[in-house]
Design a protein around this motif. Structure first.
Motif, mmCIF file in Angstrom:
data_model
loop_
_atom_site.group_PDB
_atom_site.id
_atom_site.type_symbol
_atom_site.label_atom_id
_atom_site.label_comp_id
_atom_site.label_asym_id
_atom_site.label_seq_id
_atom_site.Cartn_x
_atom_site.Cartn_y
_atom_site.Cartn_z
ATOM 1 N N PRO A 219 10.255 -9.221 9.838
ATOM 2 C CA PRO A 219 10.252 -7.875 9.262
ATOM 3 C C PRO A 219 9.457 -7.841 7.962
ATOM 4 C CG PRO A 219 12.409 -8.884 9.045
ATOM 5 C CD PRO A 219 11.573 -9.811 9.874
ATOM 6 N N THR A 220 8.747 -6.758 7.751
ATOM 7 C CA THR A 220 7.945 -6.578 6.543
ATOM 8 C C THR A 220 8.812 -5.982 5.443
ATOM 9 O OG1 THR A 220 5.989 -6.203 7.888
ATOM 10 C CG2 THR A 220 5.893 -5.443 5.604
ATOM 11 N N ARG A 221 8.753 -6.602 4.267
ATOM 12 C CA ARG A 221 9.503 -6.111 3.122
ATOM 13 C C ARG A 221 8.944 -4.752 2.701
ATOM 14 N NH1 ARG A 221 10.327 -9.355 -2.573
ATOM 15 N NH2 ARG A 221 11.651 -7.772 -3.497
ATOM 16 N N PRO A 222 9.821 -3.806 2.319
ATOM 17 C CA PRO A 222 9.334 -2.492 1.885
ATOM 18 C C PRO A 222 8.378 -2.615 0.697
ATOM 19 C CG PRO A 222 11.686 -2.431 2.257
ATOM 20 C CD PRO A 222 11.278 -3.876 2.336
ATOM 21 N N THR A 223 7.399 -1.727 0.656
ATOM 22 C CA THR A 223 6.425 -1.683 -0.432
ATOM 23 C C THR A 223 7.113 -1.168 -1.692
ATOM 24 O OG1 THR A 223 4.709 -1.205 1.190
ATOM 25 C CG2 THR A 223 4.175 -0.789 -1.110
ATOM 26 N N THR A 224 6.949 -1.904 -2.794
ATOM 27 C CA THR A 224 7.560 -1.500 -4.049
ATOM 28 C C THR A 224 6.505 -0.918 -4.979
ATOM 29 O OG1 THR A 224 7.286 -3.731 -4.929
ATOM 30 C CG2 THR A 224 9.397 -3.212 -3.892
ATOM 31 N N PRO A 225 6.900 -0.139 -5.971
ATOM 32 C CA PRO A 225 8.282 0.093 -6.358
ATOM 33 C C PRO A 225 8.962 1.064 -5.398
ATOM 34 C CG PRO A 225 6.851 1.425 -7.730
ATOM 35 C CD PRO A 225 5.948 0.579 -6.860
ATOM 36 N N LEU A 226 10.289 0.889 -5.259
ATOM 37 C CA LEU A 226 11.047 1.875 -4.497
ATOM 38 C C LEU A 226 11.142 3.134 -5.339
ATOM 39 C CD1 LEU A 226 13.882 -0.309 -2.956
ATOM 40 C CD2 LEU A 226 11.676 0.326 -1.973
ATOM 41 N N LYS A 227 11.208 4.285 -4.656
ATOM 42 C CA LYS A 227 11.206 5.584 -5.327
ATOM 43 C C LYS A 227 12.467 6.360 -4.975
ATOM 44 C CE LYS A 227 6.787 5.553 -6.760
ATOM 45 N NZ LYS A 227 6.345 5.949 -8.075
ATOM 46 N N VAL A 228 13.013 7.077 -5.951
ATOM 47 C CA VAL A 228 14.187 7.915 -5.731
ATOM 48 C C VAL A 228 13.736 9.368 -5.644
ATOM 49 C CG1 VAL A 228 16.437 8.648 -6.606
ATOM 50 C CG2 VAL A 228 15.664 6.296 -6.965
#
Length: 128
Positions: A23-32
């Protein structure tokens, strides 16, 4: 936001833990993102729009006992006139992927131009 991973995030997490595929790690930065109508596992909520509203970067500390929270205030300035009922967490890929969602403990109504702030520690994230 306990147990509010999207179906996409649940699949990524299970595949990683179970060693299935890569699985590919989510692209950061994470956004709210702030929403005016909540979504569910498969459907995004209705995101706030207008004013100077933009998604905010999420900073978190390492998880302890299966949970973590935002380590810095999340601040939206120049908000449109809306009632915010929940939040969603997205990655920052070119085509963003929604990972988490959940309602606020109490809706927040803001007038045009107002600021909305979620203090450090106010956004709790857990898997249980």
């Amino acid at each position: 936001m306990a147990d509010n991973l999207t179906a996409t995030a649940e699949n990524l997490t299970l595949d990683w833990i179970l060693g299935v595929g890569t699985p590919t790690r989510p692209t950061t930065p994470l956004k709210v993102a702030l929403v005016t109508a909540n979504g569910d596992d498969t459907t995004a909520g209705t995101e706030a729009a207008g004013g100077s509203y933009t998604r905010q970067n999420l900073s978190v500390a390492a998880a302890v006992n299966g949970a973590t929270s935002n380590s810095a205030d999340l601040v939206w300035t120049g908000m449109p006139a809306v009632t915010v009922v929940g939040v969603e967490i997205w990655d920052s890929a070119g085509t963003p992927v929604r990972l988490w969602y959940g309602p606020l403990s109490a809706s927040r109504t803001v007038a045009a131009g107002d600021e909305l702030r979620l203090a450090a520690g106010a956004l709790s994230l857990s898997l249980s």
